[in-house]
Design a protein around this motif. Structure first.
Motif, PDB file in Angstrom:
ATOM      1  N   MET A 195     -12.954   8.716  94.159  1.00 59.82           N
ATOM      2  CA  MET A 195     -13.156   9.262  92.813  1.00 59.82           C
ATOM      3  C   MET A 195     -12.082   8.776  91.847  1.00 59.82           C
ATOM      4  O   MET A 195     -12.367   8.476  90.682  1.00 59.82           O
ATOM      5  CB  MET A 195     -13.142  10.788  92.853  1.00 59.82           C
ATOM      6  CG  MET A 195     -14.301  11.438  93.585  1.00 59.82           C
ATOM      7  SD  MET A 195     -15.922  11.091  92.860  1.00 59.82           S
ATOM      8  CE  MET A 195     -16.517   9.809  93.983  1.00 59.82           C
ATOM      9  N   TYR A 213     -13.089   6.981  88.402  1.00 63.47           N
ATOM     10  CA  TYR A 213     -12.906   7.471  87.030  1.00 63.47           C
ATOM     11  C   TYR A 213     -11.879   6.653  86.267  1.00 63.47           C
ATOM     12  O   TYR A 213     -11.937   6.567  85.043  1.00 63.47           O
ATOM     13  CB  TYR A 213     -12.595   8.976  86.984  1.00 63.47           C
ATOM     14  CG  TYR A 213     -11.250   9.443  87.475  1.00 63.47           C
ATOM     15  CD1 TYR A 213     -10.076   9.155  86.801  1.00 63.47           C
ATOM     16  CD2 TYR A 213     -11.172  10.265  88.599  1.00 63.47           C
ATOM     17  CE1 TYR A 213      -8.858   9.623  87.239  1.00 63.47           C
ATOM     18  CE2 TYR A 213      -9.950  10.749  89.042  1.00 63.47           C
ATOM     19  CZ  TYR A 213      -8.791  10.421  88.361  1.00 63.47           C
ATOM     20  OH  TYR A 213      -7.587  10.893  88.795  1.00 63.47           O
ATOM     21  N   PHE A 240     -16.004  13.192  88.262  1.00 63.52           N
ATOM     22  CA  PHE A 240     -15.176  12.499  89.249  1.00 63.52           C
ATOM     23  C   PHE A 240     -13.742  13.030  89.233  1.00 63.52           C
ATOM     24  O   PHE A 240     -13.102  13.168  90.284  1.00 63.52           O
ATOM     25  CB  PHE A 240     -15.173  10.997  88.968  1.00 63.52           C
ATOM     26  CG  PHE A 240     -16.448  10.291  89.350  1.00 63.52           C
ATOM     27  CD1 PHE A 240     -17.453  10.953  90.042  1.00 63.52           C
ATOM     28  CD2 PHE A 240     -16.653   8.959  89.000  1.00 63.52           C
ATOM     29  CE1 PHE A 240     -18.629  10.299  90.388  1.00 63.52           C
ATOM     30  CE2 PHE A 240     -17.824   8.302  89.348  1.00 63.52           C
ATOM     31  CZ  PHE A 240     -18.811   8.972  90.045  1.00 63.52           C
TER      32      PHE A 240
END
Length: 442
Positions: free
Chosen positions: A187, A191, A311
């Motif tokens: 994640m 992001y 995220f």
């Protein structure tokens, strides 16, 4: 004085205490692989701090900003290597926790007094900041998806973010959160890529300015100090590195430092791929108007901004647990050794739930993202990441005076002490300025 000595003794965990070690979260499981080290370190390092780097650049300017980012990457990689090397410096013994290494360098009492307060400030501080970050990202998702809906207080979003932490905090040890940590690491890279990719998609803003953000000399100085703290906050993985390494098996033929260092190098490559594009591209496209969390500066494409914030939430859920695990270890050690509680699931339920609740409440009271990063980054992260490993290295290995090792460590110590001294001032000022317009629990 006797009570103080007993208290110190209660915190000291000897390798011979096998029964307690098998229960405590840091030493309960030692079958991790090198890639566990990689994604645990990515999860620990690439967190909320990366989102503030464009804002830090806006306060520093191009040349100082790039210089500080690059120097921090090099210095913290060096000090991380030192900690990995020192994990098993004494044959037959492993320093499973940061304070154990401090005790080896400074003595049983002094080592605890030097390391434990700093480490607790870092880990508890990061958990508080992540409560705020998770709440803000959830709020941004709500505002983006439902722009016509009635605004909801940040307080409620922080409470929503805290809810799963009560359940995840009951996982027993580092290896039990490996899947969560891996998800969080993916994640963070995702992001970060969205942050700079969406900036490119949005395009360079009209009349973008790159001069120093503040209009007064005093404001410029304070902003620079706060920005240094923001950068320091972005390099926070040292506070859990020994605890991560403790989960890796080790033999005389295959010491844990080899797979651990392999994972650290991989993690630092990912760190560079996240930090530098976000910082430089975000600042290039938004200039001085960039928010202290770059995702808050992005409005379109709405679906992509929404995904990025989701995220972020998933990442900080996992990262919260990585930083909380050493705190759980300290709390449970004190409860068992000092307070004579029996190790049990009920003890963990009460102790860990109380900790999660405490960080949630403090996050609700002080939801100042940028100021918190600057304050905690300088006050606590600078010592534990930038120069405390160097001091320990000098105390234990005693390199020859004016040798390359001696000079390198002293340079890191001087820069780190300066960072620790000046950057909390800027962060504290930013908190005070933010608090002027803040309505309690609003």
């Amino acid at each position: 004085m006797a009570d103080s000595a007993d208290n110190v003794k209660s915190l000291s965990i000897e390798n011979g205490d096998d029964e307690l070690d098998k229960w405590l979260p840091i030493t309960a499981n030692r079958n991790a692989k090198w890639w566990y080290s990689a994604f645990h370190n990515v999860t620990a390092m690439v967190g909320a701090g990366v989102l503030s780097l464009p804002y830090a650049m806006s306060q520093l300017g191009w040349v100082p900003g790039i210089t500080v980012l690059l120097l921090s990457w090099i210095i913290t990689l060096y000090t991380l290597w030192q900690m990995v090397e020192m994990h098993e410096m004494v044959p037959g013994k492993r320093f499973n926790r940061y304070h154990e290494l401090g005790q080896q360098a400074f003595g049983k009492k002094l080592g605890l007094y030097i390391v434990v307060p700093q480490q607790l400030i870092v880990e508890v501080g990061i958990n508080i900041v992540y409560m705020v970050t998770g709440g803000q990202s959830l709020q941004k998702v709500h505002e983006t998806v439902c722009g016509e809906c009635k605004p909801i207080r940040l307080t409620y979003f922080i409470l929503i973010f805290a809810a799963p932490q009560f359940f995840l905090s009951q996982l027993p040890n580092f290896n039990s959160i490996s899947a969560i940590s891996l998800t969080a690491a993916v994640m963070s890279l995702s992001y970060s890529t969205i942050a700079w990719g969406a900036s490119v998609h949005k395009g360079k803003q009209p009349d973008v300015e790159y001069g120093l953000k503040a209009s007064t000399t005093a404001g410029t100085v304070f902003n620079v100090l706060s920005a240094l703290g923001d950068v320091a906050f972005a390099y926070a993985g040292h506070n859990v590195v020994l605890e991560i390494q403790a989960s890796i098996p080790s033999t005389p033929d295959k010491p844990s430092k080899k797979p651990m260092w392999k994972g650290v190098v991989f993690a630092y490559i990912v760190v560079a791929l996240c930090y530098f594009p976000v910082a430089l591209i975000g600042y290039w496209y938004f200039g001085n108007d960039v928010a202290d969390n770059i995702l808050m500066s992005l409005e379109k494409p709405r679906w992509l901004v929404t995904v990025a914030n989701i995220f972020v939430v998933i990442h900080v859920v996992g990262s919260y647990q990585v930083y909380a695990m050493p705190v759980f270890d300290m709390i449970e050690t004190v409860l068992v050794k000092k307070c004579q509680f029996k190790p049990s699931m009920f003890l963990r339920l009460i102790a860990r739930s109380s900790y999660v609740a405490l960080t949630c409440i403090i996050g609700i009271i002080f939801p100042f993202f940028g100021g918190l990063l600057g304050f905690f980054g300088g006050f606590a992260l600078a010592p534990t990441s930038y120069f405390l490993p160097c001091i320990i290295w000098l105390a234990i290995y005693k390199p020859k005076r004016f040798s390359l090792s001696w000079l390198t460590n002293w340079m890191c110590i001087i820069l780190g002490v300066l960072l620790m001294t000046v950057s909390p001032i800027g962060g504290l000022r930013q908190i005070i300025l933010s608090a002027r317009n803040y309505k309690f629990l609003s």
